[in-house]
Design a protein around this motif. Structure first.
Motif, PDB file in Angstrom:
ATOM      1  N   MET A 287     -27.837   9.506 -49.401  1.00 18.80           N
ATOM      2  CA  MET A 287     -26.749   9.922 -50.285  1.00 18.80           C
ATOM      3  C   MET A 287     -26.643  11.433 -50.332  1.00 18.80           C
ATOM      4  SD  MET A 287     -27.284   7.582 -53.583  1.00 18.80           S
ATOM      5  CE  MET A 287     -27.472   5.843 -53.464  1.00 18.80           C
ATOM      6  N   SER A 288     -25.461  11.891 -50.677  1.00 23.65           N
ATOM      7  CA  SER A 288     -25.268  13.328 -50.869  1.00 23.65           C
ATOM      8  C   SER A 288     -25.990  13.758 -52.146  1.00 23.65           C
ATOM      9  CB  SER A 288     -23.778  13.650 -50.993  1.00 23.65           C
ATOM     10  OG  SER A 288     -23.268  13.073 -52.182  1.00 23.65           O
ATOM     11  N   ASN A 289     -26.263  15.046 -52.259  1.00 23.50           N
ATOM     12  CA  ASN A 289     -26.919  15.562 -53.460  1.00 23.50           C
ATOM     13  C   ASN A 289     -26.102  15.277 -54.714  1.00 23.50           C
ATOM     14  OD1 ASN A 289     -29.287  16.556 -52.341  1.00 23.50           O
ATOM     15  ND2 ASN A 289     -28.358  18.511 -51.817  1.00 23.50           N
ATOM     16  N   SER A 290     -24.779  15.377 -54.613  1.00 21.94           N
ATOM     17  CA  SER A 290     -23.954  15.127 -55.800  1.00 21.94           C
ATOM     18  C   SER A 290     -24.023  13.659 -56.217  1.00 21.94           C
ATOM     19  CB  SER A 290     -22.505  15.553 -55.558  1.00 21.94           C
ATOM     20  OG  SER A 290     -21.949  14.828 -54.482  1.00 21.94           O
ATOM     21  N   ALA A 291     -24.051  12.756 -55.245  1.00 24.02           N
ATOM     22  CA  ALA A 291     -24.138  11.330 -55.573  1.00 24.02           C
ATOM     23  C   ALA A 291     -25.489  11.007 -56.200  1.00 24.02           C
ATOM     24  CB  ALA A 291     -23.914  10.479 -54.326  1.00 24.02           C
ATOM     25  N   ILE A 292     -26.551  11.551 -55.656  1.00 24.01           N
ATOM     26  CA  ILE A 292     -27.875  11.248 -56.196  1.00 24.01           C
ATOM     27  C   ILE A 292     -28.032  11.854 -57.584  1.00 24.01           C
ATOM     28  CG2 ILE A 292     -29.284  13.147 -55.287  1.00 24.01           C
ATOM     29  CD1 ILE A 292     -30.194   9.426 -55.306  1.00 24.01           C
ATOM     30  N   GLY A 293     -27.374  12.986 -57.828  1.00 25.32           N
ATOM     31  CA  GLY A 293     -27.407  13.583 -59.163  1.00 25.32           C
ATOM     32  C   GLY A 293     -26.814  12.653 -60.208  1.00 25.32           C
ATOM     33  N   ALA A 294     -25.741  11.969 -59.856  1.00 26.68           N
ATOM     34  CA  ALA A 294     -25.120  11.022 -60.784  1.00 26.68           C
ATOM     35  C   ALA A 294     -26.033   9.827 -61.034  1.00 26.68           C
ATOM     36  CB  ALA A 294     -23.775  10.556 -60.232  1.00 26.68           C
ATOM     37  N   ILE A 295     -26.778   9.417 -60.022  1.00 22.47           N
ATOM     38  CA  ILE A 295     -27.686   8.276 -60.170  1.00 22.47           C
ATOM     39  C   ILE A 295     -28.908   8.658 -60.999  1.00 22.47           C
ATOM     40  CG2 ILE A 295     -29.249   6.761 -58.876  1.00 22.47           C
ATOM     41  CD1 ILE A 295     -27.004   6.726 -56.721  1.00 22.47           C
ATOM     42  N   ILE A 296     -29.396   9.874 -60.828  1.00 24.66           N
ATOM     43  CA  ILE A 296     -30.550  10.316 -61.615  1.00 24.66           C
ATOM     44  C   ILE A 296     -30.144  10.475 -63.081  1.00 24.66           C
ATOM     45  CG2 ILE A 296     -32.164  12.221 -62.009  1.00 24.66           C
ATOM     46  CD1 ILE A 296     -32.122  12.635 -58.919  1.00 24.66           C
ATOM     47  N   GLY A 297     -29.014  11.116 -63.311  1.00 19.24           N
ATOM     48  CA  GLY A 297     -28.545  11.337 -64.680  1.00 19.24           C
ATOM     49  C   GLY A 297     -29.298  12.466 -65.359  1.00 19.24           C
ATOM     50  N   LYS A 298     -28.802  12.866 -66.500  1.00 22.15           N
ATOM     51  CA  LYS A 298     -29.408  13.971 -67.245  1.00 22.15           C
ATOM     52  C   LYS A 298     -30.824  13.592 -67.677  1.00 22.15           C
ATOM     53  CE  LYS A 298     -28.480  17.273 -70.871  1.00 22.15           C
ATOM     54  NZ  LYS A 298     -27.493  17.772 -71.820  1.00 22.15           N
ATOM     55  N   GLY A 299     -31.782  14.394 -67.240  1.00 23.41           N
ATOM     56  CA  GLY A 299     -33.176  14.134 -67.580  1.00 23.41           C
ATOM     57  C   GLY A 299     -33.717  12.834 -67.003  1.00 23.41           C
ATOM     58  N   GLY A 300     -33.037  12.295 -65.996  1.00 24.15           N
ATOM     59  CA  GLY A 300     -33.488  11.047 -65.383  1.00 24.15           C
ATOM     60  C   GLY A 300     -33.085   9.803 -66.152  1.00 24.15           C
ATOM     61  N   SER A 301     -32.170   9.948 -67.107  1.00 25.55           N
ATOM     62  CA  SER A 301     -31.823   8.824 -67.985  1.00 25.55           C
ATOM     63  C   SER A 301     -31.200   7.647 -67.240  1.00 25.55           C
ATOM     64  CB  SER A 301     -30.881   9.294 -69.096  1.00 25.55           C
ATOM     65  OG  SER A 301     -29.671   9.789 -68.545  1.00 25.55           O
ATOM     66  N   VAL A 302     -30.317   7.914 -66.295  1.00 25.90           N
ATOM     67  CA  VAL A 302     -29.635   6.821 -65.596  1.00 25.90           C
ATOM     68  C   VAL A 302     -30.602   6.071 -64.689  1.00 25.90           C
ATOM     69  CG1 VAL A 302     -27.789   6.243 -63.966  1.00 25.90           C
ATOM     70  CG2 VAL A 302     -27.393   7.971 -65.733  1.00 25.90           C
ATOM     71  N   ILE A 303     -31.379   6.801 -63.912  1.00 29.09           N
ATOM     72  CA  ILE A 303     -32.302   6.145 -62.984  1.00 29.09           C
ATOM     73  C   ILE A 303     -33.382   5.368 -63.741  1.00 29.09           C
ATOM     74  CG2 ILE A 303     -33.950   8.041 -62.610  1.00 29.09           C
ATOM     75  CD1 ILE A 303     -33.731   7.333 -59.577  1.00 29.09           C
ATOM     76  N   LYS A 304     -33.823   5.892 -64.872  1.00 29.54           N
ATOM     77  CA  LYS A 304     -34.810   5.173 -65.692  1.00 29.54           C
ATOM     78  C   LYS A 304     -34.225   3.867 -66.211  1.00 29.54           C
ATOM     79  CE  LYS A 304     -37.299   9.295 -67.183  1.00 29.54           C
ATOM     80  NZ  LYS A 304     -37.460  10.273 -68.272  1.00 29.54           N
ATOM     81  N   GLU A 305     -32.973   3.914 -66.647  1.00 33.59           N
ATOM     82  CA  GLU A 305     -32.327   2.699 -67.147  1.00 33.59           C
ATOM     83  C   GLU A 305     -32.157   1.670 -66.030  1.00 33.59           C
ATOM     84  OE1 GLU A 305     -28.170   1.178 -69.132  1.00 33.59           O
ATOM     85  OE2 GLU A 305     -28.780   3.241 -69.477  1.00 33.59           O
ATOM     86  N   ILE A 306     -31.776   2.127 -64.846  1.00 32.13           N
ATOM     87  CA  ILE A 306     -31.636   1.210 -63.709  1.00 32.13           C
ATOM     88  C   ILE A 306     -32.971   0.534 -63.415  1.00 32.13           C
ATOM     89  CG2 ILE A 306     -31.199   1.052 -61.221  1.00 32.13           C
ATOM     90  CD1 ILE A 306     -29.169   3.379 -61.598  1.00 32.13           C
TER      91      ILE A 306
END
Length: 107
Positions: free
Chosen positions: A73-92
């Motif tokens: 993935m592009s850096n911008s796409a992975i940034g959206a998946i990680i989320g602020k402080g890792g919140s999105v990736i942790k939830e996933i």
């Protein structure tokens, strides 16, 4: 070829598998590129995951319970998946039970 054709036809996506000599650097891993509308990508990924979960013809052994799916993935796409402080990736990870590792740009 028939499995890929079925996935292409049923998902509406375009799929390209890299040649044997087109691998990720320092690996033997080939690349599957899936393109099309997001609905097609999701359907193709679902079909691929289902196939990976099934025993292969001629195998007497059940498929492994854990598989690894690597996404480029592009850096911008992975940034959206990680989320602020890792919140999105942790939830996933909590919701799915999957382990997700994001490599550093130089890995």
């Amino acid at each position: 070829g028939t499995v890929l054709k079925k996935i292409r036809d049923e998902s509406g996506s375009r799929i390209r598998i890299s040649a044997m000599d087109e691998v990720l650097p320092i690996t033997r891993e080939r690349i599957a590129t899936i393109a099309g509308p997001i609905e097609s990508l999701l359907r193709a990924q679902q079909m691929i995951s289902t196939i990976l979960a099934e025993p292969r013809q001629g195998d007497d052994v059940a498929p492994p319970t854990d598989r690894t799916l690597k996404l480029l993935m592009s850096n911008s796409a992975i940034g959206a998946i990680i989320g602020k402080g890792g919140s999105v990736i942790k939830e996933i990870m909590m919701t799915t039970g999957a382990t997700i590792k994001v490599s550093q740009p130089n890995e």
